[in-house]
Design a protein around this motif. Structure first.
Motif, PDB file in Angstrom:
ATOM      1  N   ILE A 285       0.934  -1.253   0.035  1.00 13.67           N
ATOM      2  CA  ILE A 285       0.127   0.274   0.429  1.00 13.67           C
ATOM      3  C   ILE A 285       0.694   1.903   0.159  1.00 13.67           C
ATOM      4  O   ILE A 285       0.472   1.877  -0.832  1.00 13.67           O
ATOM      5  CB  ILE A 285      -1.001  -0.476   1.153  1.00 13.67           C
ATOM      6  N   ARG A 286       1.864   1.553   0.930  1.00 13.09           N
ATOM      7  CA  ARG A 286       2.945   2.512   0.798  1.00 13.09           C
ATOM      8  C   ARG A 286       4.016   2.812  -0.969  1.00 13.09           C
ATOM      9  O   ARG A 286       3.617   3.580  -0.971  1.00 13.09           O
ATOM     10  CB  ARG A 286       3.924   2.368   2.371  1.00 13.09           C
ATOM     11  N   ILE A 287       4.156   2.062  -1.182  1.00  8.08           N
ATOM     12  CA  ILE A 287       4.831   1.299  -2.361  1.00  8.08           C
ATOM     13  C   ILE A 287       3.327   2.222  -3.364  1.00  8.08           C
ATOM     14  O   ILE A 287       4.812   3.343  -4.279  1.00  8.08           O
ATOM     15  CB  ILE A 287       5.225   0.294  -2.502  1.00  8.08           C
ATOM     16  N   VAL A 288       2.623   1.607  -3.350  1.00  4.21           N
ATOM     17  CA  VAL A 288       1.858   2.656  -4.521  1.00  4.21           C
ATOM     18  C   VAL A 288       1.578   3.911  -4.594  1.00  4.21           C
ATOM     19  O   VAL A 288       2.122   4.412  -4.873  1.00  4.21           O
ATOM     20  CB  VAL A 288       0.319   1.793  -4.376  1.00  4.21           C
ATOM     21  N   ASP A 308      -0.347 -11.188   1.816  1.00  2.00           N
ATOM     22  CA  ASP A 308      -0.759 -11.673   2.871  1.00  2.00           C
ATOM     23  C   ASP A 308      -2.201 -11.709   3.081  1.00  2.00           C
ATOM     24  O   ASP A 308      -2.772 -11.792   3.578  1.00  2.00           O
ATOM     25  CB  ASP A 308       0.027 -10.674   3.499  1.00  2.00           C
ATOM     26  N   ASP A 309      -2.910 -10.478   2.427  1.00  2.00           N
ATOM     27  CA  ASP A 309      -4.459 -10.251   2.026  1.00  2.00           C
ATOM     28  C   ASP A 309      -4.882  -9.980   3.470  1.00  2.00           C
ATOM     29  O   ASP A 309      -5.547 -10.316   3.753  1.00  2.00           O
ATOM     30  CB  ASP A 309      -4.971 -11.071   1.649  1.00  2.00           C
ATOM     31  N   GLU A 310      -4.147  -9.392   3.941  1.00  2.17           N
ATOM     32  CA  GLU A 310      -4.456  -8.899   5.758  1.00  2.17           C
ATOM     33  C   GLU A 310      -5.396  -6.961   5.382  1.00  2.17           C
ATOM     34  O   GLU A 310      -6.771  -7.560   6.171  1.00  2.17           O
ATOM     35  CB  GLU A 310      -3.300  -8.444   6.810  1.00  2.17           C
ATOM     36  N   VAL A 311      -4.816  -6.507   4.633  1.00  2.78           N
ATOM     37  CA  VAL A 311      -5.900  -5.003   4.275  1.00  2.78           C
ATOM     38  C   VAL A 311      -5.049  -4.682   3.153  1.00  2.78           C
ATOM     39  O   VAL A 311      -5.478  -3.368   2.796  1.00  2.78           O
ATOM     40  CB  VAL A 311      -4.915  -3.989   5.132  1.00  2.78           C
ATOM     41  N   ALA A 312      -5.144  -5.614   2.286  1.00  2.35           N
ATOM     42  CA  ALA A 312      -5.159  -5.618   0.544  1.00  2.35           C
ATOM     43  C   ALA A 312      -6.301  -4.724   0.299  1.00  2.35           C
ATOM     44  O   ALA A 312      -5.977  -3.448  -0.899  1.00  2.35           O
ATOM     45  CB  ALA A 312      -4.671  -6.558   0.416  1.00  2.35           C
ATOM     46  N   ALA A 313      -6.907  -4.952   0.231  1.00  4.45           N
ATOM     47  CA  ALA A 313      -8.956  -5.428  -0.055  1.00  4.45           C
ATOM     48  C   ALA A 313      -8.740  -3.061   0.197  1.00  4.45           C
ATOM     49  O   ALA A 313      -9.992  -2.797  -0.581  1.00  4.45           O
ATOM     50  CB  ALA A 313      -9.723  -6.108   0.122  1.00  4.45           C
ATOM     51  N   LEU A 314      -8.115  -2.917   1.552  1.00  4.74           N
ATOM     52  CA  LEU A 314      -8.434  -0.974   1.659  1.00  4.74           C
ATOM     53  C   LEU A 314      -7.517  -0.380   1.263  1.00  4.74           C
ATOM     54  O   LEU A 314      -8.213   0.383   1.404  1.00  4.74           O
ATOM     55  CB  LEU A 314      -8.354  -1.670   3.462  1.00  4.74           C
ATOM     56  N   ALA A 315      -7.202  -0.681   0.039  1.00  3.60           N
ATOM     57  CA  ALA A 315      -6.820   0.242  -0.605  1.00  3.60           C
ATOM     58  C   ALA A 315      -7.036   0.889  -1.381  1.00  3.60           C
ATOM     59  O   ALA A 315      -7.953   1.030  -1.599  1.00  3.60           O
ATOM     60  CB  ALA A 315      -5.011  -0.391  -1.250  1.00  3.60           C
ATOM     61  N   ASP A 316      -6.482   2.374  -1.517  1.00  4.63           N
ATOM     62  CA  ASP A 316      -8.011   3.211  -2.553  1.00  4.63           C
ATOM     63  C   ASP A 316      -7.118   2.707  -3.569  1.00  4.63           C
ATOM     64  O   ASP A 316      -8.637   2.844  -4.605  1.00  4.63           O
ATOM     65  CB  ASP A 316      -6.453   4.638  -2.969  1.00  4.63           C
TER      66      ASP A 316
END
Length: 387
Positions: A285-288, A308-316
């Motif tokens: 997320i931070r790299i994006v 990992d798919d812990e918070v990936a769905a919550l990215a912009d």
């Protein structure tokens, strides 16, 4: 030496377990700290499921309950009036990746009429043996162990004690060195090599060249992802476009994180990469975000898969991600340990021989979202990226 928060938590848990329940003021007096500190500790431990809170008091989970959920058909039933099994779990933390592993183990234990007690190592492998001893002292009859290993040599330097434990033990998301003592133990793991292979094949299927790997090297999962990348490329007959870009925590090492982002940007600008696999979600997320500030857009200029798919769905831009079966790892491991404790014999043994040890590998899933975009022939070319 000043007592650490983890040590204070252990003392607090021992007090509550011994009493069944206690008031915050009593715990503060016993621990020699302020009620505010105890309330903060209790809130954290309750959120982790290790204590129950009720109107200024705390109690051991399940204290006072007279019944247990019925065991599932595939686990041996305790029967009426049978003694409750207690299983211990040692995890490196209770957040991010391992929160779901713990939840799966807890649910399986409850479904089988057993009680799970938990200790956290905070990724200090030199303290794992002491934490495990604490679980045994607290009544654990079998152990689920996820050592706090971080370095490749940690299984050898900080793992031999596990093979000597006096109770049935199942390794969680950890593998022993082949041919050494820990390799003879039961274990339940995610097959990270398969997870990486899913990501690589998906990106290739979208028309991309061999994806670049951006990964940490500070945990067993990170090390397994790196090994899985080599395995995936070998299996598919591919060569890496560039060496793996080493990623680090943006908080712990801002300069190192920036170097990783700049290396990825340079690869995209040079046409050496149109796709990347990034371990882990938070770093991805931070790299994006940082790439966008530098004029590199996901997915227009770079297709990206997180691991990992812990918070990936919550990215912009929701990130496509490899999702290890964390909940199922915890559940399978707890069920296997309970089976050992209840003494299910091996099939065809006449009821006298212990069932064979098992190495269980569970396959991750790939959850496709927006960050992979369209096939590469419609992606922005390097010349269109802002410099």
């Amino acid at each position: 030496m000043r007592e650490s928060a983890a040590e204070r938590h252990d003392r607090l848990l021992e007090l509550v377990r011994g009493r069944g329940s206690a008031r915050v003021s009593e715990l503060a007096a016993q621990l020699g700290v302020s009620p505010v500190t105890v309330r903060r500790d209790v809130e954290l431990l309750a959120n982790e499921g290790r204590l129950d809170r009720v109107h200024g008091s705390v109690s051991w989970p399940g204290a006072g309950e007279d019944t247990h959920p019925q065991a599932p058909a595939h686990l041996p039933s305790q029967g009426p009036g049978a003694r409750e099994l207690v299983i211990g779990m040692l995890a490196p933390n209770a957040t991010y990746y391992f929160a779901e592993v713990i939840r799966g183990a807890h649910e399986a234990a409850a479904a089988a009429g057993a009680r799970l007690i938990l200790r956290i190592s905070d990724y200090r492998p030199q303290e794992d043996a002491g934490r495990a001893a604490g679980l045994l002292a607290a009544g654990a009859e079998g152990l689920l162990i996820a050592p706090g290993w971080k370095e490749p040599d940690d299984p050898v330097e900080h793992g031999a004690w596990i093979a000597g434990l006096p109770v049935p033990t199942v390794l969680l998301e950890r593998r022993g060195v082949p041919g050494r003592e820990l390799d003879d133990l039961d274990r339940v793991c995610s097959d990270h090599s398969h997870g990486v292979l899913l990501a690589v094949r998906h990106l290739l299927g979208l028309g991309h060249s061999t994806p670049l790997l951006v990964a940490r090297a500070d945990s067993p999962t990170a090390i397994a992802v790196r090994a899985g990348y080599r395995y995936a490329l070998d299996a598919l007959g591919l060569k890496p476009p560039l060496p793996v870009i080493g990623s680090v925590s943006a908080e712990a090492d801002p300069a190192g994180f920036e170097r990783a982002v700049q290396a990825l940007r340079t690869a995209v600008l040079a046409g050496q990469a149109t796709a990347a696999l990034v371990h882990n979600d938070v770093d991805a997320i931070r790299i994006v975000q940082r790439l966008a500030e530098l004029g590199v857009r996901v997915p227009e200029n770079l297709a990206l898969v997180a691991y990992d798919d812990e918070v990936a769905a919550l990215a912009d831009i929701p990130l496509t991600a490899v999702a290890p079966p964390k909940h199922e790892v915890g559940r399978y491991a707890a069920e296997l340990l309970i089976e050992r404790l209840r003494g299910t014999p091996a099939t065809g043994s006449g009821g006298t021989e212990e069932a064979p040890r098992r190495h269980v590998d569970l396959l991750p899933r790939l959850r496709v979202r927006a960050s992979c975009g369209a096939p590469s022939d419609t992606l922005g070319s390097p010349a269109s990226i802002q410099s």
